[in-house]
Design a protein around this motif. Structure first.
Motif, PDB file in Angstrom:
ATOM      1  N   THR A  31       0.850  -1.190   0.000  1.00  0.00           N
ATOM      2  CA  THR A  31       0.000   0.000   0.000  1.00  0.00           C
ATOM      3  C   THR A  31       0.884   1.237   0.000  1.00  0.00           C
ATOM      4  OG1 THR A  31      -1.770  -1.159   1.136  1.00  0.00           O
ATOM      5  CG2 THR A  31      -1.823   1.235   1.236  1.00  0.00           C
ATOM      6  N   GLN A  32       0.591   2.139  -0.923  1.00  0.00           N
ATOM      7  CA  GLN A  32       1.336   3.395  -1.023  1.00  0.00           C
ATOM      8  C   GLN A  32       0.333   4.530  -1.177  1.00  0.00           C
ATOM      9  OE1 GLN A  32       3.566   2.126  -4.474  1.00  0.00           O
ATOM     10  NE2 GLN A  32       2.273   3.321  -5.848  1.00  0.00           N
ATOM     11  N   THR A  33       0.709   5.690  -0.647  1.00  0.00           N
ATOM     12  CA  THR A  33      -0.157   6.855  -0.773  1.00  0.00           C
ATOM     13  C   THR A  33       0.610   7.975  -1.447  1.00  0.00           C
ATOM     14  OG1 THR A  33      -1.417   6.221   1.188  1.00  0.00           O
ATOM     15  CG2 THR A  33      -1.621   8.503   0.469  1.00  0.00           C
ATOM     16  N   ASN A  34      -0.007   8.537  -2.491  1.00  0.00           N
ATOM     17  CA  ASN A  34       0.560   9.688  -3.197  1.00  0.00           C
ATOM     18  C   ASN A  34      -0.110  10.952  -2.682  1.00  0.00           C
ATOM     19  OD1 ASN A  34       2.023   7.929  -4.816  1.00  0.00           O
ATOM     20  ND2 ASN A  34       0.656   8.118  -6.558  1.00  0.00           N
ATOM     21  N   TYR A  35       0.692  11.906  -2.212  1.00  0.00           N
ATOM     22  CA  TYR A  35       0.214  13.220  -1.786  1.00  0.00           C
ATOM     23  C   TYR A  35       0.632  14.209  -2.864  1.00  0.00           C
ATOM     24  CZ  TYR A  35      -0.375  10.961   2.713  1.00  0.00           C
ATOM     25  OH  TYR A  35      -0.758  10.100   3.712  1.00  0.00           O
ATOM     26  N   TYR A  36      -0.350  14.912  -3.440  1.00  0.00           N
ATOM     27  CA  TYR A  36      -0.100  15.777  -4.583  1.00  0.00           C
ATOM     28  C   TYR A  36       0.024  17.234  -4.159  1.00  0.00           C
ATOM     29  CZ  TYR A  36      -1.436  11.590  -7.072  1.00  0.00           C
ATOM     30  OH  TYR A  36      -1.504  10.305  -7.531  1.00  0.00           O
ATOM     31  N   GLU A  82       9.420  10.326   8.321  1.00  0.00           N
ATOM     32  CA  GLU A  82       9.297  11.513   9.177  1.00  0.00           C
ATOM     33  C   GLU A  82       9.428  12.795   8.340  1.00  0.00           C
ATOM     34  OE1 GLU A  82      11.987  13.384  12.632  1.00  0.00           O
ATOM     35  OE2 GLU A  82      11.261  11.352  13.081  1.00  0.00           O
ATOM     36  N   GLU A  83      10.410  12.838   7.435  1.00  0.00           N
ATOM     37  CA  GLU A  83      10.573  14.011   6.562  1.00  0.00           C
ATOM     38  C   GLU A  83       9.323  14.204   5.696  1.00  0.00           C
ATOM     39  OE1 GLU A  83      15.387  14.018   5.607  1.00  0.00           O
ATOM     40  OE2 GLU A  83      14.095  12.576   4.576  1.00  0.00           O
ATOM     41  N   ALA A  84       8.814  13.106   5.142  1.00  0.00           N
ATOM     42  CA  ALA A  84       7.626  13.183   4.285  1.00  0.00           C
ATOM     43  C   ALA A  84       6.429  13.723   5.064  1.00  0.00           C
ATOM     44  CB  ALA A  84       7.310  11.805   3.712  1.00  0.00           C
ATOM     45  N   ARG A  85       6.197  13.181   6.244  1.00  0.00           N
ATOM     46  CA  ARG A  85       5.042  13.634   7.053  1.00  0.00           C
ATOM     47  C   ARG A  85       5.135  15.119   7.371  1.00  0.00           C
ATOM     48  NH1 ARG A  85       6.064   8.606  10.170  1.00  0.00           N
ATOM     49  NH2 ARG A  85       4.727   7.037   9.224  1.00  0.00           N
ATOM     50  N   GLU A  86       6.347  15.594   7.669  1.00  0.00           N
ATOM     51  CA  GLU A  86       6.537  17.013   7.991  1.00  0.00           C
ATOM     52  C   GLU A  86       6.232  17.892   6.780  1.00  0.00           C
ATOM     53  OE1 GLU A  86       7.075  20.562   9.704  1.00  0.00           O
ATOM     54  OE2 GLU A  86       6.814  18.641  10.738  1.00  0.00           O
ATOM     55  N   ILE A  87       6.689  17.494   5.593  1.00  0.00           N
ATOM     56  CA  ILE A  87       6.427  18.274   4.381  1.00  0.00           C
ATOM     57  C   ILE A  87       4.929  18.264   4.062  1.00  0.00           C
ATOM     58  CG2 ILE A  87       6.808  18.414   1.880  1.00  0.00           C
ATOM     59  CD1 ILE A  87       9.610  17.133   2.437  1.00  0.00           C
ATOM     60  N   ILE A  88       4.302  17.100   4.166  1.00  0.00           N
ATOM     61  CA  ILE A  88       2.866  16.982   3.883  1.00  0.00           C
ATOM     62  C   ILE A  88       2.067  17.882   4.812  1.00  0.00           C
ATOM     63  CG2 ILE A  88       0.892  15.398   3.981  1.00  0.00           C
ATOM     64  CD1 ILE A  88       3.020  13.175   3.110  1.00  0.00           C
ATOM     65  N   LYS A  89       2.445  17.880   6.087  1.00  0.00           N
ATOM     66  CA  LYS A  89       1.731  18.668   7.099  1.00  0.00           C
ATOM     67  C   LYS A  89       1.980  20.173   6.938  1.00  0.00           C
ATOM     68  CE  LYS A  89       2.056  19.249  11.977  1.00  0.00           C
ATOM     69  NZ  LYS A  89       2.700  18.759  13.195  1.00  0.00           N
ATOM     70  N   SER A  90       3.252  20.555   6.756  1.00  0.00           N
ATOM     71  CA  SER A  90       3.613  21.978   6.756  1.00  0.00           C
ATOM     72  C   SER A  90       3.571  22.611   5.358  1.00  0.00           C
ATOM     73  CB  SER A  90       5.026  22.152   7.316  1.00  0.00           C
ATOM     74  OG  SER A  90       5.986  21.626   6.405  1.00  0.00           O
ATOM     75  N   GLY A  91       3.786  21.798   4.329  1.00  0.00           N
ATOM     76  CA  GLY A  91       3.889  22.339   2.978  1.00  0.00           C
ATOM     77  C   GLY A  91       5.251  22.945   2.694  1.00  0.00           C
ATOM     78  N   ASN A  92       6.158  22.889   3.676  1.00  0.00           N
ATOM     79  CA  ASN A  92       7.493  23.462   3.501  1.00  0.00           C
ATOM     80  C   ASN A  92       8.423  22.435   2.862  1.00  0.00           C
ATOM     81  OD1 ASN A  92       6.750  25.888   4.717  1.00  0.00           O
ATOM     82  ND2 ASN A  92       7.212  25.087   6.760  1.00  0.00           N
TER      83      ASN A  92
END
Length: 190
Positions: A31-36, A82-92
Motif C-alpha cells: 500500500t502506497q499513498t501519493n500526496y499531490y 518523518e521528513e515526508a510527514r513534515e512536508i505533507i503537514k507543513s507544505g514546507n
C-alpha cells in the motif's frame, strides 16, 4: 535520481482486475499513498509538471514528473517517513534539485500546498515484457483499477502491452494519470 519513465496503462473493470489478480497472486501487495502538491492557481499543472510525495510502509520519495515527447522525465529524491510527514503537514519543501528545477519554471515553491491524496494497493512484478503493476486505487469517493507496464523501448513496449491485453481478453480503456484522475474529483466537488 532521474530517469525516463515510459509506461502503458489501461483502466480495468472489477472483473478484469480480479482475473489478473490470479496472475499476481505470488506478489505481496504494497500500500502506497501519493500526496499531490500544486499552488492554489495550479501553476504546476499549467507548466505541465506534477509533484508528489509517495509514502510506502518504510520509506518515502519526492517525485517531479515532466512530460517528454515519449514518456515522462522523472526526478526522485528519497525521504524518510518523518521528513515526508513534515512536508505533507507543513507544505514546507526543503531546498533541493527538484525545488530548484520547479523554481526555474516560474512556480513559487512557497505557494505549493498538499491538495489531497490517492492510496494505491499495488502488486508489482518484473515480467518478460517489462515491470508490470496491478493497482487498486482509492481517492475521494472513487475506487478504480488499472494495469501499468513500464518499459525501456516505447514501440516494443506498446506492441507487448497490446498483445498482453489481447491474450487476457482485456479491452483497452484510456487511463489518465493518477494525479489527473484525482484532480478531476476536485473540480467535481467545487
Amino acid at each position: 535520481m532521474t530517469h525516463l519513465e515510459i509506461e502503458y496503462k489501461t483502466l480495468l473493470n472489477k472483473d478484469e482486475f480480479q482475473r489478473l489478480s490470479t496472475l499476481f497472486s505470488h506478489v505481496t501487495p504494497v500500500t502506497q499513498t501519493n500526496y499531490y502538491f500544486d499552488t492554489k492557481n495550479f501553476d504546476m499543472k499549467t507548466n505541465r509538471m506534477s509533484l508528489r510525495i509517495r509514502t510506502l510502509p518504510d520509506q518515502a520519495e519526492l517525485t517531479l514528473k515532466i512530460p517528454e515527447e515519449v514518456g515522462n522525465l522523472e526526478y526522485n529524491i528519497n525521504l524518510t517517513l518523518e521528513e515526508a510527514r513534515e512536508i505533507i503537514k507543513s507544505g514546507n519543501l526543503p531546498d533541493n534539485a527538484i525545488t530548484q528545477l520547479i523554481s526555474t519554471k516560474g512556480v513559487n515553491i512557497k505557494e505549493l500546498i498538499n491538495f489531497g491524496h490517492l492510496t494505491t494497493t499495488r502488486r508489482e512484478t518484473m515480467t518478460k515484457i517489462g515491470l508490470m503493476a496491478l493497482d487498486s486505487n482509492q481517492y475521494a469517493d472513487i475506487k478504480d483499477y488499472e494495469l501499468e507496464l513500464e518499459v525501456s523501448n516505447a514501440e516494443k513496449g506498446k506492441a507487448d502491452f497490446d498483445t498482453f491485453l489481447s491474450e487476457h481478453n482485456i479491452n483497452f480503456k484510456y487511463a489518465k494519470s493518477k494525479v489527473a484522475r484525482f484532480s478531476a474529483t476536485l473540480n467535481r466537488n467545487n
